[in-house]
Structure formats: structure tokens, C-alpha cells
Design a protein around this motif. Structure first.
Motif, short mmCIF file in Angstrom:
data_model
loop_
_atom_site.label_atom_id
_atom_site.label_comp_id
_atom_site.label_asym_id
_atom_site.label_seq_id
_atom_site.Cartn_x
_atom_site.Cartn_y
_atom_site.Cartn_z
N PHE A 236 0.80 -1.26 -0.05
CA PHE A 236 0.02 0.00 -0.01
C PHE A 236 0.75 1.21 -0.28
O PHE A 236 2.11 1.09 0.51
CB PHE A 236 -0.94 -0.01 1.15
N PRO A 237 0.50 2.48 -0.36
CA PRO A 237 0.93 3.59 -0.46
C PRO A 237 1.19 3.93 1.11
O PRO A 237 0.30 3.69 1.81
CB PRO A 237 0.15 4.65 -1.09
N TRP A 257 -1.00 14.82 -2.40
CA TRP A 257 -2.43 14.84 -2.12
C TRP A 257 -3.11 14.37 -3.09
O TRP A 257 -3.05 14.85 -4.28
CB TRP A 257 -2.58 16.33 -1.73
N VAL A 258 -4.26 13.56 -3.02
CA VAL A 258 -4.88 12.90 -3.91
C VAL A 258 -6.22 12.88 -3.54
O VAL A 258 -6.66 12.95 -2.28
CB VAL A 258 -4.51 11.60 -4.39
N LEU A 264 -2.70 6.82 -8.53
CA LEU A 264 -1.41 6.71 -8.01
C LEU A 264 -0.58 5.58 -8.20
O LEU A 264 -0.81 4.44 -7.70
CB LEU A 264 -1.36 7.18 -6.33
N GLU A 265 0.18 5.79 -9.11
CA GLU A 265 1.19 4.59 -9.77
C GLU A 265 0.02 3.48 -10.13
O GLU A 265 -0.68 3.86 -11.28
CB GLU A 265 2.04 3.78 -8.47
N GLN A 280 -8.56 0.65 -5.98
CA GLN A 280 -8.91 -0.34 -7.05
C GLN A 280 -7.43 -0.67 -7.56
O GLN A 280 -6.77 0.63 -8.07
CB GLN A 280 -9.92 -0.13 -8.07
N THR A 281 -7.21 -2.02 -7.86
CA THR A 281 -5.73 -2.19 -8.43
C THR A 281 -5.99 -2.03 -10.06
O THR A 281 -6.99 -2.11 -10.67
CB THR A 281 -5.46 -3.41 -7.98
N SER A 282 -4.76 -2.18 -10.88
CA SER A 282 -5.03 -2.21 -12.24
C SER A 282 -5.57 -3.61 -12.73
O SER A 282 -6.08 -3.44 -13.94
CB SER A 282 -3.42 -1.95 -12.95
#
Length: 303
Positions: A236-237, A257-258, A264-265, A280-282
Motif C-alpha cells: 500500500f502507499p 495529496w490525492v 497513484l502508480e 482499485q488495482t490495475s
């Protein structure tokens, strides 16, 4: 005005006759060509069907049916049928299994009092054997994982007696406390009137384990219950800040900041709240980062 003589008229008629004959010959030739092409296409289709038929025959020849083995399998199934007087005991066993082994609560069982269907099996050594189908209903509460393991146990090839699941309904419990899911299930139990070939049945006691997704409880939002997601925080980030007072919630991840909708990546932020962040992942899988994973206590970072 020029008038044709008797000879010229005959010559002109002969020309028109030749033209008509040529037209008929061309038409007949065209039809013959079309018919030939049709026959060729039909022959190709027949050849394809013949090849497919040969493949099917070769497959059946490669795996010949062993009638003796099939008869043994039928006899084994007949030996596993239950008797009508055993139906209440089956319900009791299922109830005990769900409560003691898989932690389900408020289980109730109900056995059918009349058959819902009848099957007749032709046998070589005797008259047709009649199999009556009786319903077995179950009501209870538990987590999604508990219910899934319970049903998988009853569906296992080693579990006896034979039971076929025909209906299942699950819904989130209106109560906020455990358990989270209410379910109803219905099985069909084959009942035989012939006890001559019964075999002793060994109870199936193995523990059933199932692979599960990150969302452990699909009937509960992770923002209401963070334990609804698996708490594997690897990858995780880094979460270091949270702002909820503005119109758009913001979170500080990896010193950036998002907001919901940002990427984010390989992560896409779906939701930000004081309880956590839903990603949610790719690959399209959901992951949840609870507020307890913030690098600094959330209470000191919310602004």
C-alpha cells in the motif's frame, strides 16, 4: 422502302434461330456450372461431417465404456441412499455440523413430509428401483465465509448421505451486531425403500478451507466494518494525512495529496473517509487501507 425478298427472310429467321439456340446453350451451361458448384460445396460439407464423425468414433474407441465399472458405480450410489425414517437424523446432523464445526447460529432445519419427485431406475437383476426425492430446508446466520465452508462441506464427494443443493438465498442482516448474513438453503435428499444394499457410512470430519478474496464480507461496507477486508497492508502507499472539511475529501499518500478518482502508480482511489481509503488495482480488484494504518494517528491528521 426496302423490302426483303423470300430468301432474305429465311436467312434472317435462321440467324434469330441461331441466336436463340446460343442463348439456350449459355443458359444450360450456366445452370450446369451452378449445379456443379453446389454439388462440390455439398461434398465438402459432407467430408467435414465425416471427419468430425470419425473423430467422435475415435474418441469413444480410445475410452471404451467399462460396463462393469459403471454397474459398480450405480451399486455404490444405491448403497448411499437414505431411508425415510433417517431423514430427521440427517437434519440433526446437518444442524450440528453447521453450529459446532462452522460456527453458524440460529440454525433451524425442516424435513419434507412428502416427496417432491420420484425417479425410477431400471436394473438388470430386479425390477425398477424407485427413488423418492424429499426436501430438506435450513435457515441460519453467519459470515459469508462460514456459510460458504458449510455448504462446501455438504457438497463434498466424501460427505454422506447424498444431498443436492437446489436453492440458496443470502442477505445482509439488518442488525449491526454479528452475525452479518442471514441465509436459507434447500437440498433434495434421495430416499430409497430398499435397505438390502446399504453400506456403513463413515462421517466426513475433514475441515473445509476455501480461497477467499480480499473482501471477506461482501454484505458489509468496510467503512462500517474495516474487518470486512483482509488486513494485508503489503504494497500500500504510505498514508500520512487526511482532509475532510472541504467539498472534496483529500488524502496524503506518498507525500502527494490525492482525491477520489485520482491514480497513484497502479492504484485508483475510489473513496476517502475517516475510516479508511478504498482502492482499485490495475487488475480491477478492490483493496482497503484502514485509518489505523496511517503513519501518524488519524485524529491528529484530520483537518
Amino acid at each position: 422502302m426496302l423490302e426483303l425478298g423470300h430468301r432474305e427472310k429465311h436467312l434472317l429467321g435462321a440467324v434469330w434461330l441461331q441466336v436463340a439456340l446460343i442463348g439456350l446453350i449459355v443458359f444450360a451451361y450456366t445452370q450446369a456450372v451452378r449445379q456443379l458448384n453446389y454439388q462440390k460445396e455439398r461434398q465438402i460439407r459432407l467430408q467435414e461431417q465425416l471427419v468430425m464423425a470419425r473423430e467422435q468414433v475415435s474418441k469413444q474407441a480410445a475410452a471404451p465404456q467399462n460396463l462393469e465399472a459403471l454397474q459398480d458405480e450405480v451399486s455404490d450410489l444405491r448403497s448411499q441412499m437414505s431411508l425415510l425414517e433417517e431423514l430427521p437424523e440427517i437434519g440433526r446432523r446437518v444442524k450440528e455440523l453447521g453450529e459446532k464445526k462452522y460456527g453458524l447460529s440460529m440454525l433451524r432445519m425442516k424435513e419434507g413430509d412428502s416427496p417432491v419427485g420420484t425417479l425410477d431406475f431400471p436394473l438388470q437383476d430386479r425390477q425398477n428401483q424407485r427413488i423418492d426425492l424429499y426436501l430438506l430446508d435450513c435457515w441460519g446466520k453467519g459470515s459469508s465465509r462460514q456459510i460458504a465452508r458449510f455448504l462446501a462441506h455438504l457438497n463434498h464427494v466424501k460427505f454422506r448421505p447424498l444431498m443436492a443443493l437446489v436453492s440458496l438465498n443470502c442477505s445482509g442482516s439488518e442488525e449491526k451486531s454479528e452475525p452479518l448474513v442471514e441465509f436459507t438453503a434447500q437440498w433434495v435428499v434421495p430416499i430409497s425403500s430398499d435397505a438390502s444394499e446399504r453400506k456403513p457410512q463413515t462421517p466426513f470430519e475433514d475441515e473445509i478451507s476455501l480461497e477467499w478474496f480480499d473482501r471477506l464480507e461482501p454484505f458489509r461496507s468496510p467503512f462500517q466494518d474495516p474487518s470486512a477486508f483482509a488486513q494485508d497492508l503489503a504494497g500500500f502507499p504510505r498514508w500520512t494525512g487526511l482532509q475532510l472539511q472541504g467539498e472534496i475529501p483529500l488524502a496524503e499518500l506518498n507525500s502527494r495529496w490525492v482525491k477520489p478518482g485520482d491514480r497513484l502508480e497502479d492504484w485508483r482511489i475510489l473513496y476517502i473517509g475517516k475510516e479508511g481509503i478504498l482502492f482499485q488495482t490495475s487488475e480491477g480488484k478492490e483493496r482497503f487501507l484502514p485509518a489505523s494504518a496511517m503513519a501518524v494517528p488519524a485524529s491528529s491528521q484530520i483537518s
